[in-house]
Design a protein around this motif. Structure first.
Motif, PDB file in Angstrom:
ATOM      1  N   ASP A 147      27.193 123.426  35.986  1.00 37.03           N
ATOM      2  CA  ASP A 147      26.175 124.437  35.688  1.00 37.03           C
ATOM      3  C   ASP A 147      25.995 124.552  34.166  1.00 37.03           C
ATOM      4  N   SER A 148      24.722 124.521  33.773  1.00 36.78           N
ATOM      5  CA  SER A 148      24.442 124.463  32.326  1.00 36.78           C
ATOM      6  C   SER A 148      24.745 125.777  31.611  1.00 36.78           C
ATOM      7  N   LYS A 149      24.881 126.874  32.332  1.00 34.03           N
ATOM      8  CA  LYS A 149      25.165 128.156  31.677  1.00 34.03           C
ATOM      9  C   LYS A 149      26.565 128.680  31.979  1.00 34.03           C
ATOM     10  N   LEU A 150      27.014 128.457  33.222  1.00 33.16           N
ATOM     11  CA  LEU A 150      28.267 129.080  33.643  1.00 33.16           C
ATOM     12  C   LEU A 150      29.432 128.104  33.755  1.00 33.16           C
ATOM     13  N   GLY A 193      27.162 125.098  19.572  1.00 34.09           N
ATOM     14  CA  GLY A 193      25.870 125.663  19.174  1.00 34.09           C
ATOM     15  C   GLY A 193      24.675 124.946  19.767  1.00 34.09           C
ATOM     16  N   VAL A 194      24.904 124.205  20.815  1.00 30.98           N
ATOM     17  CA  VAL A 194      23.767 123.534  21.488  1.00 30.98           C
ATOM     18  C   VAL A 194      23.771 123.917  22.976  1.00 30.98           C
ATOM     19  N   GLU A 195      22.617 123.728  23.576  1.00 30.01           N
ATOM     20  CA  GLU A 195      22.509 124.056  24.994  1.00 30.01           C
ATOM     21  C   GLU A 195      23.079 122.911  25.827  1.00 30.01           C
ATOM     22  N   LEU A 245      21.709 118.904  36.977  1.00 28.86           N
ATOM     23  CA  LEU A 245      21.032 118.784  38.273  1.00 28.86           C
ATOM     24  C   LEU A 245      19.549 119.141  38.208  1.00 28.86           C
ATOM     25  N   ALA A 246      19.108 119.645  37.077  1.00 32.31           N
ATOM     26  CA  ALA A 246      17.694 120.036  36.965  1.00 32.31           C
ATOM     27  C   ALA A 246      16.903 119.073  36.106  1.00 32.31           C
ATOM     28  N   ARG A 247      17.494 117.953  35.747  1.00 31.49           N
ATOM     29  CA  ARG A 247      16.791 116.939  34.944  1.00 31.49           C
ATOM     30  C   ARG A 247      16.804 115.614  35.702  1.00 31.49           C
ATOM     31  N   ALA A 275      28.280 125.395  24.176  1.00 36.57           N
ATOM     32  CA  ALA A 275      27.938 126.661  23.514  1.00 36.57           C
ATOM     33  C   ALA A 275      28.735 126.805  22.226  1.00 36.57           C
TER      34      ALA A 275
END
Lengths: 314, 449
Positions: free
Chosen positions: A149-152, A163-165, A170-172, A160
């Protein structure tokens, strides 16, 4: 050759016909038939009949629910082979299978060499190494969804900090297949490691003693002795791993459903399922299944042919 | 042979010379066992469902949906069974809408299936044309008809295929906008957007970035299906297809404009399109990663129960140049034609019960789905005083009962594929829509739907 000489060689003369064989061994035949029948009936009903029926369906333009089917000849096959989506699915499947088989076996072999060392607590390490294969694929895939998961997910934490996202695996479209390959490799390593460890433990120590007397280095022993002696195991894992990889369905179904932009991460069996049970195209799905059978058959024969050149059984 | 049977009391017949008898005996037993097994299986297939009362009709109802939406249906079935003695309904959960459709499809191929089933909107046309659904129009002329005079808008026409009516709405949804009230306050926004232009503006204002410019909270999280966008397109005056699929217009200028607006939001980071495996747009909203989502009341209970650390609110869908025009969603009920006609009357009675004012009101209270008839809304007058329920039910006035996009696999697949390419791969909008339009037209010409 006379009857006497045949007897002398221990060879019984073949009965003249099946009828006479049946008459003389009726009870044995009946017993044989009775024991084989239940299995045979189930096998024919649930394995061979569906294959034959599938072949029949592949020549029909039918969704199974319309009152009548239209004979399509090779139309379904032509439509499949002219569909760019199918070629994308085929290439995804090959990329997945090749990556998983090659990378996983390479890593598993070296992991097995480590696990074959005589160390304390080795049993625990071996158990840990095999654990991914015991885990249900569905559960494992869900855990990987969280990990990626890109956030969690834990990886996002690292990104993070930088300093990059973090990448949206799975969404690309470009990353979804990579994520699926990662999970596939993770599972296959576990399976292959067990076989490699078992294989390594069965290697004859006298060969290594002889090689050591001849002054062979560890590296020489690894490449000239261990790898050739392990070739039957490598061959088995190649064949079984390849078949398992191109049959893979569950990881795709849970993680991406072939998306995010279909068929970015779809594989052969998932596409087959989609054709049959999402698009309700029974004819096309059957044609696709027949082609799949051919692909597996050809690939396996090719592997066996190639195996004859490099697999050593003695 | 002796070793095989010696301990089973057959030693006397298993003596040398008697092997034939033993073999025959074994064969007889095996064949007998197989025969009994198959007989049992076959009789199980055709036997009526167990009935305590011999005069009682047993019918089967297949359903989808989980959580409150599933339990609500189980409870309605229980209430129906307790309300009378003539009919007993067996409620069977069959998975998601697509799982249910796949099971119906295979059941149809086998000449079986339930008596009544819930059904999404995707398969209505295909199943109706294949003769799998019972035409309900004759029932509306009968003594046990359902009164549809208080049904809103054109919703009663949603299940019409050619001259028949095959599907009746049950768990009806209208599109709604959920928003994070705290995020709105922090951004200085006083209320939800009322027009689509406001919506795009608000999405940008609600996007929060860190010092590195990385988006921490997006303005909106998008659902990865096209349903939420259909209402936006319709309300702006756009068209996607005619109901007979004679004129496909996926490349309509309004469609182009709406899709471009949404793609721009994605490009700017104001909109995100989370993968479904991670929980999709709903998880993004509930976790505070997006300030708005375009969704349906089906998510009502989930969102209000699970939103973490903020106050969720529900609002009416924005209006376009043509005002509010909403694409309905959810599912409905159908009678399955593959089952014996003797059960039809019982199935229709059950269907009437499910669509009664009391049942619809109960289901709405439990789930957030709309109690779409006026009589059902009267039953839940107190609930409608809650502004959240009020918003959902107010939207019913703007429903256009048209599932044509959903019903045609050709149009639906082409539009979905275009949507994904535009939003995920950020493909050129105009080219992608033109390709989708051509693809849909080609498929319609080839397959009819």
């Amino acid at each position: 050759m006379t009857r006497t000489s045949l007897k002398a060689c221990g060879i019984r003369r073949r009965p003249r016909c099946i009828a006479s064989q049946w008459r003389s061994n009726r009870s044995e035949w009946l017993t044989f038939g009775a024991f084989v029948a239940p299995n045979l009936v189930l096998f024919v009903t649930f394995t061979y009949w569906p294959i034959v029926y599938s072949l029949h369906l592949s020549f029909l333009e039918w969704d199974l629910i319309e009152p009548s089917a239209v004979w399509a000849g090779l139309g379904n096959y032509a439509r499949i082979l002219n569909n760019p989506q199918v070629w994308r699915v085929a290439s995804n499947t090959l990329i997945y299978a090749a990556s998983v088989v090659i990378v996983a076996q390479f890593l598993a072999f070296f992991l097995a060499l480590l696990l074959n060392l005589k160390l304390r607590g080795q049993t625990i390490f071996r158990t840990l190494a095999f654990t991914p294969y015991i885990a249900t694929t569905a559960a494992a895939a869900l855990v990987w969804v969280l990990l990626l998961d890109s956030k969690l997910g834990p990886f996002s934490f690292i990104f993070a900090r930088l300093g990059v996202e973090g990448p949206q695996w799975l969404a690309r479209s470009g990353l979804a297949l990579v994520a699926i390959i990662l999970v596939g490799i993770w599972r296959e390593i576990a399976f292959a490691t067990v076989f490699f460890v078992a294989g390594l433990q069965g290697l004859p120590p006298e060969c290594y003693e002889a090689a050591a007397l001849d002054g062979a280095t560890r590296r020489t022993m690894l490449w000239r002795l261990t790898v050739p002696l392990m070739s039957p195991v490598i061959f088995f894992l190649n064949v079984s791993g390849f078949i398992a990889a191109i049959k893979m369905f569950d990881i795709v179904a849970i993680m991406t459903k072939g998306g995010p932009v279909y068929p970015a991460s779809s594989t052969y069996v998932y596409h087959l399922y989609k054709l049959a049970f999402r698009d309700f195209e029974a004819g096309a799905a059957s044609a696709f299944a027949v082609l799949f059978l051919m692909v597996i058959l050809v690939a396996t024969i090719a592997q066996f042919r190639a195996g004859q050149k490099w697999v050593h059984y003695e | 042979m002796r070793t095989l049977v010696g301990n089973h009391g057959w030693a006397t017949i298993a003596a040398p010379g008697n092997t034939g008898n033993v073999a025959d005996f074994l064969v007889c037993r095996l064949i007998g066992s197989i025969f009994i097994c198959f007989s049992a299986i076959l009789s199980g297939c055709h036997a009526p469902l167990s009935a305590n009362n011999s005069s009682r009709v047993e019918i089967t109802y297949w359903r989808t949906l989980t959580g409150a939406a599933g339990e609500g249906q189980e409870e309605l079935v229980r209430r129906f069974n307790n309300s009378q003695n003539e009919i007993h309904v067996h409620c069977e959960f069959q998975g998601s809408y697509s799982d249910l459709a796949a099971k119906l499809f295979t059941a149809a191929a086998a000449g079986a299936g339930p008596d009544v089933t819930q059904l999404g909107t995707f398969e209505i046309l295909q199943f109706a044309r294949a003769g799998l659904l019972v035409d309900l129009k004759p029932y509306f002329a009968g003594p046990e008809a359902i009164n549809t005079k208080d049904w809103p808008g054109t919703i009663s026409t949603a299940g019409e295929v050619e001259d028949g009516l095959y599907w009746l709405p049950f768990n009806v949804t209208v599109p709604v906008l959920y928003y994070n009230e705290d995020a709105f306050n922090a951004a200085g926004l006083l209320g939800p957007p009322t027009t689509w232009d406001d919506f795009y503006l608000y999405a940008r204002k609600l996007t929060v970035r860190d010092d590195n410019g990385v988006v921490r909270e997006a303005g909106v999280a998008l659902w990865n299906i096209t349903w939420p966008l259909i209402s936006a397109i319709w309300s702006e005056g756009g068209k996607l297809t005619t109901r007979d699929y004679g004129h496909i217009t996926l490349d309509d200028p309004v469609v182009l404009k709406v899709m471009t607006e949404f793609q721009t939001l994605v490009r700017e980071g104001a909109a995100l399109l989370p993968d479904e495996a991670s929980g999709g747009h709903r998880a993004a909203f509930k976790n505070g990663r997006a300030a708005m989502i375009l969704d349906s009341p089906a998510a009502f209970q989930e969102i209000f129960a699970q939103a973490i650390g903020f106050t969720p609110m529900v609002a009416a869908y924005p209006a376009g140049k043509n005002g509010k025009v909403y694409a309905p969603g959810g599912g409905g009920l159908v009678l399955w034609a593959k089952n014996p006609a003797t059960n039809r009357a019982a199935a229709w009675r059950f269907l009437r019960f499910m669509l009664s004012a009391e049942s619809l009101a109960y289901y709405s209270q439990q789930t957030g789905y709309a109690a779409f008839t006026e009589s059902a809304q009267q039953v839940m007058t107190n609930d409608l005083k809650d502004s959240r329920f009020g918003v959902i039910h107010d939207g019913l006035r703007f429903v256009r009962g048209d599932f044509s996009i959903n019903m045609s696999p050709s149009v639906r697949n082409a539009f979905d594929e275009a949507f994904q390419k535009i939003m995920v791969d950020l493909a050129d909008v105009k080219t992608t829509l033109m390709e989708a339009d051509a693809k849909a037209e080609h498929a319609i010409a080839e397959r009819g739907i």
